[in-house]
Design a protein around this motif. Structure first.
Motif, PDB file in Angstrom:
ATOM      1  N   LYS A   1       0.832  -1.206   0.000  1.00  0.00           N
ATOM      2  CA  LYS A   1       0.000   0.000   0.000  1.00  0.00           C
ATOM      3  C   LYS A   1       0.867   1.257   0.000  1.00  0.00           C
TER       4      LYS A   1
ATOM      5  N   ARG B   1       0.219   5.708   0.559  1.00  0.00           N
ATOM      6  CA  ARG B   1      -0.701   6.831   0.809  1.00  0.00           C
ATOM      7  C   ARG B   1       0.069   8.136   0.672  1.00  0.00           C
TER       8      ARG B   1
ATOM      9  N   TRP C   1       4.603   9.987  -1.202  1.00  0.00           N
ATOM     10  CA  TRP C   1       3.979   8.685  -1.077  1.00  0.00           C
ATOM     11  C   TRP C   1       4.703   7.917   0.027  1.00  0.00           C
TER      12      TRP C   1
ATOM     13  N   ARG D   1      -1.069  -0.545  -4.054  1.00  0.00           N
ATOM     14  CA  ARG D   1      -2.477  -0.154  -3.955  1.00  0.00           C
ATOM     15  C   ARG D   1      -2.565   1.204  -3.262  1.00  0.00           C
ATOM     16  N   THR D   2      -3.094   2.193  -3.989  1.00  0.00           N
ATOM     17  CA  THR D   2      -3.157   3.555  -3.454  1.00  0.00           C
ATOM     18  C   THR D   2      -4.581   4.019  -3.181  1.00  0.00           C
ATOM     19  N   GLU D   3      -5.576   3.191  -3.496  1.00  0.00           N
ATOM     20  CA  GLU D   3      -6.970   3.526  -3.196  1.00  0.00           C
ATOM     21  C   GLU D   3      -7.488   2.534  -2.161  1.00  0.00           C
TER      22      GLU D   3
ATOM     23  N   SER E   1      -9.843  -0.795  -2.605  1.00  0.00           N
ATOM     24  CA  SER E   1      -9.884  -1.228  -3.999  1.00  0.00           C
ATOM     25  C   SER E   1      -9.472  -2.689  -4.115  1.00  0.00           C
TER      26      SER E   1
ATOM     27  N   ARG F   1      -8.126  -2.481 -10.069  1.00  0.00           N
ATOM     28  CA  ARG F   1      -8.470  -1.094  -9.768  1.00  0.00           C
ATOM     29  C   ARG F   1      -7.658  -0.558  -8.592  1.00  0.00           C
ATOM     30  N   GLY F   2      -7.438   0.748  -8.594  1.00  0.00           N
ATOM     31  CA  GLY F   2      -6.819   1.398  -7.439  1.00  0.00           C
ATOM     32  C   GLY F   2      -5.341   1.157  -7.268  1.00  0.00           C
TER      33      GLY F   2
ATOM     34  N   SER G   1      -1.279   1.892  -8.347  1.00  0.00           N
ATOM     35  CA  SER G   1      -0.423   2.941  -8.904  1.00  0.00           C
ATOM     36  C   SER G   1       0.997   2.404  -9.084  1.00  0.00           C
TER      37      SER G   1
ATOM     38  N   GLY H   1      -3.842   5.378  -9.676  1.00  0.00           N
ATOM     39  CA  GLY H   1      -4.948   4.476  -9.926  1.00  0.00           C
ATOM     40  C   GLY H   1      -4.899   3.791 -11.275  1.00  0.00           C
TER      41      GLY H   1
END
Length: 380
Positions: free
Chosen positions: A148, A150, A156, A179-181, A184, A188-189, A191, A236
């Motif tokens: 992940k 954020r 980031w 995974r940045t969303e 998700s 999907r989601g 980056s 994303g």
């Protein structure tokens, strides 16, 4: 006089051959033949110096635009250089992940600022890269990644684990699919982040292989940071960017990979002559078949190379990995009983390392599914 193959720039092959012959003397004479699968530990510092020497003299990233240090060379000229490189027994490249994978991806998806920042150091051999894709629970099923990231104070912040990361122990940067969303799932989601390796929060643990060496690694990100602008493509949209990288990995870059393959096959044939295995009609047939399949591999790579590689490039990965595994088995066969004893030699190392080829970088089972569903249009 050597006539150029169709499409080659007249005189280019001769120029490459003459330069390599001169360059692999003196300081770099000891670099000949170093490196390759299962032998990435050999002469790293000398090979790194060689990489920079190549870059300084304009022999890396040949197909790139001139403003980024390339020559805008045709595919035919690039192939000619790879073939002359193999003929000269030049060392395995330490910058191939940068030149063959992330470099073309940055050229396709990067901003002008990203291109200016990252491409010249790759071309000069000053920054090495590794690939942060596979995870303990997401190997062939890449859409299952759980690492992940954020955004926090313009950076980031990355947390998670990657595994089977080739050359992470010597890399300066890693391109990380994460995974940045929050919440998700699957494609999907995700980056595609460019993360510096030499910082707090990044731990690299080598994985000892059957060969006794450690080309592969585990990489742990525990709050590692990278600038907010170091996302390739839109946040994303990482899946699309990651698939493009795999296209480059399984397409044009295999032309460079075949440098080592040709050298290995030559050694297998030489050993077969020495041991008398070449007199066995069955083994001789296998040697001829291996040579023919390597020629087909080259032609397939040329046929599939294009600016927007599609799912059919999985054919290249499936083909070379299965071929290389068979070459490893053939390497043991031509040695006879002597291949089972003594200290690990090059052909034994080839056999042991090539067992992994059909698993890493996308297993053969997954490649067959991709070919069936996305290229041939068969039902899932």
């Amino acid at each position: 006089m050597t006539l150029p193959e169709l499409g080659e720039t007249p005189g280019f092959r001769e120029e490459a051959r003459a330069w390599l012959e001169e360059a692999l003397r003196g300081e770099f004479a000891a670099a000949r033949g170093l490196g390759g699968p299962g032998r990435e530990h050999e002469g790293h510092e000398l090979r790194l110096a060689w990489e920079r020497h190549l870059g300084k003299n304009g022999w890396t990233c040949l197909g790139w635009p001139e403003r980024y240090g390339g020559r805008t060379a045709s595919l035919e000229d690039q192939v000619a250089f790879h073939e002359e490189y193999a003929r000269a027994d030049a060392p395995a490249r330490v910058g191939h992940i940068g030149e063959g994978l992330i470099g073309p991806t940055i050229l396709e998806f990067g901003t002008d600022e990203q291109k200016a920042r990252f491409l010249p150091p790759i071309q000069r051999g000053e920054e090495l890269w590794c690939q942060g894709y596979s995870e303990p629970e997401a190997g062939s099923d890449l859409a299952g990644v759980q690492t992940k990231a954020r955004l926090e104070d313009g950076q980031w912040v990355v947390t998670g684990q990657k595994v089977w990361t080739s050359l992470a122990h010597v890399a300066d940067w890693c391109f990380v699919l994460c995974r940045t969303e929050p919440g998700s799932q699957r494609h999907r989601g995700l980056s595609y982040l460019l993360v510096p390796m030499r910082q707090p929060g990044v731990t690299v643990r080598p994985i000892v292989q059957l060969t006794g060496t450690s080309e592969f690694n585990e990489v742990f990100f525990d709050g590692a940071r990278t600038a907010a602008g170091n996302v390739l493509g839109a946040p994303g949209d990482g899946w699309r960017v990651a698939m493009a990288t795999l296209g480059y990995e399984r397409g044009a870059s295999t032309l460079g990979q075949q440098i080592g393959f040709r050298r290995e096959l030559a050694k297998v044939i030489e050993t077969a002559k020495t041991t008398g295995a070449a007199d066995d009609p069955v083994l001789r047939d296998r040697l001829v078949q291996s040579w023919l399949e390597l020629e087909i591999m080259r032609l397939n790579a040329l046929r599939m190379v294009r600016p927007d590689p599609g799912p059919e490039v999985s054919i290249a990965k499936l083909y070379w990995s299965e071929w290389h595994r068979r070459l490893g088995e053939l390497a043991q066969a031509v040695q006879g009983k002597s291949g089972l004893v003594g200290e690990l030699n090059d052909l034994q190392r080839l056999y042991l390392f090539s067992r992994a080829d059909t698993i890493y970088a996308g297993s053969s089972e997954i490649q067959r599914n991709i070919i069936a569903e996305r290229t041939l249009g068969l039902p899932r």
